[in-house]
Design a protein around this motif. Structure first.
Motif, mmCIF file in Angstrom:
data_model
loop_
_atom_site.group_PDB
_atom_site.id
_atom_site.type_symbol
_atom_site.label_atom_id
_atom_site.label_comp_id
_atom_site.label_asym_id
_atom_site.label_seq_id
_atom_site.Cartn_x
_atom_site.Cartn_y
_atom_site.Cartn_z
ATOM 1 N N HIS A 147 15.344 25.517 -11.860
ATOM 2 C CA HIS A 147 14.844 26.872 -12.126
ATOM 3 C C HIS A 147 14.682 27.661 -10.816
ATOM 4 O O HIS A 147 15.062 28.833 -10.735
ATOM 5 N N HIS A 186 16.878 31.096 -9.467
ATOM 6 C CA HIS A 186 16.293 32.357 -9.014
ATOM 7 C C HIS A 186 16.794 32.746 -7.626
ATOM 8 O O HIS A 186 16.943 33.926 -7.333
ATOM 9 N N HIS A 228 20.783 33.638 -15.168
ATOM 10 C CA HIS A 228 19.387 33.457 -15.608
ATOM 11 C C HIS A 228 18.716 34.784 -15.972
ATOM 12 O O HIS A 228 17.711 34.803 -16.685
ATOM 13 N N HIS A 283 15.177 36.709 -18.396
ATOM 14 C CA HIS A 283 14.107 37.578 -17.868
ATOM 15 C C HIS A 283 14.207 39.021 -18.366
ATOM 16 O O HIS A 283 13.282 39.799 -18.142
ATOM 17 N N HIS A 343 5.448 34.674 -14.564
ATOM 18 C CA HIS A 343 6.853 34.483 -14.177
ATOM 19 C C HIS A 343 7.765 35.544 -14.810
ATOM 20 O O HIS A 343 8.872 35.781 -14.327
HETATM 21 ZN ZN LIG Z 1 13.005 32.204 -14.461
#
Ligand SMILES: [Zn+2]
Length: 265
Positions: A102, A106, A115, A119, A199
């Protein structure tokens, strides 16, 4: 194999129904966008990713663990431990791999493109927990198979890990107003909804914190832990700063996002 499917689908449906009910009865935040459209695209993406993995890979993670066990691949297949201790070690080790994955998704711009879809959701709830771009799901499967070959978990440990990860992802993405004293105790061990919501903030330093999906230990250990969002849970904005228009976040837009995204970082 049939047993595995029954266990996984049963656990998935059970936890989904539980968290969907809890977040409907006791929501933490007022949802900003229409739930029906979000749920339709989130669930469609989840089904698409699951189907793609099923058809793209000749083995499941559990079947691969059985092959690794038979051939003696991986650390845990080279030592003799009690089955329970070995399963616990394997679940913790695989959770660390997911945390590290993860973080890398990012930090690496190409992987962040994959990813971003996770988000870009303008609200987070139980359906966000499995909303990943199908290409991210495919890449995650490759990483998982490599981790299984290196760690050598038993097939049972892989089932346990996948069931726990799915359950905790639905729990910590849910919009359920977990009572604060419970949150305070639980987050010593597990990632809670309030912890993971940070997050999903539009503020980049908050997005780049609280990477854990299951154990909260890794964020504390690697100093990526951020207890609360700067603007509070009610006022914080969820999503990505440059993707605020729901009409540009429909399913076709989301699937194209890795190729069309303009990166802010
Ligand atoms: Zn994330």
């Amino acid at each position: 194999m049939e047993q595995e499917i029954v266990i996984r689908l049963g656990a998935y449906a059970g936890v989904f129904a539980l968290m969907a009910t809890l977040e409907a009865l006791a929501p933490k935040r007022r949802l900003r966008t229409p739930k029906r459209a979000r749920w339709l695209s989130n669930i469609s993406v989840t089904v698409l990713g699951a189907a793609l993995v099923r058809f793209a890979f000749p083995v499941t993670a559990v079947a691969f663990a059985a092959t690794a066990e038979a051939r003696g691949w991986g650390l845990l297949n080279a030592v003799s431990l009690s089955p329970l201790f070995e399963t616990a070690l394997a679940v913790v080790a695989l959770d660390l791999v997911i945390y590290a994955q993860h973080v890398v998704f990012h930090l690496q711009p190409i992987l962040w493109r994959l990813h971003m879809m996770h988000h870009a959701d303008l609200d987070i709830d139980v359906t966000t927990g499995a909303r990943f771009h199908p290409f991210e799901i495919l890449l995650s499967m490759v990483i998982k198979l490599c981790a299984i070959a290196a760690i050598g978990p038993s097939p049972g440990a892989v089932v346990a890990f996948e069931v726990i990860l799915n359950a905790t992802a639905m729990f910590n993405h849910s919009n359920f107003a977990l009572p604060l004293p419970v949150d305070g105790i639980l987050r010593f061990l597990l990632v809670t909804p309030d912890m993971h919501r940070v997050h999903h903030s539009v503020i980049i330093r908050e997005t780049n914190s609280n990477y854990g999906f299951n154990l909260s230990l890794w964020d504390r250990l690697f100093r990526t832990y951020r207890p609360q969002p700067l603007k509070g849970h009610q006022e914080m904005a969820i999503g990505l700063a440059n993707y605020r228009d729901p009409s540009r976040l429909t399913l076709p837009h989301l699937l194209a996002l890795p190729f069309t995204a303009k990166l802010l970082r």
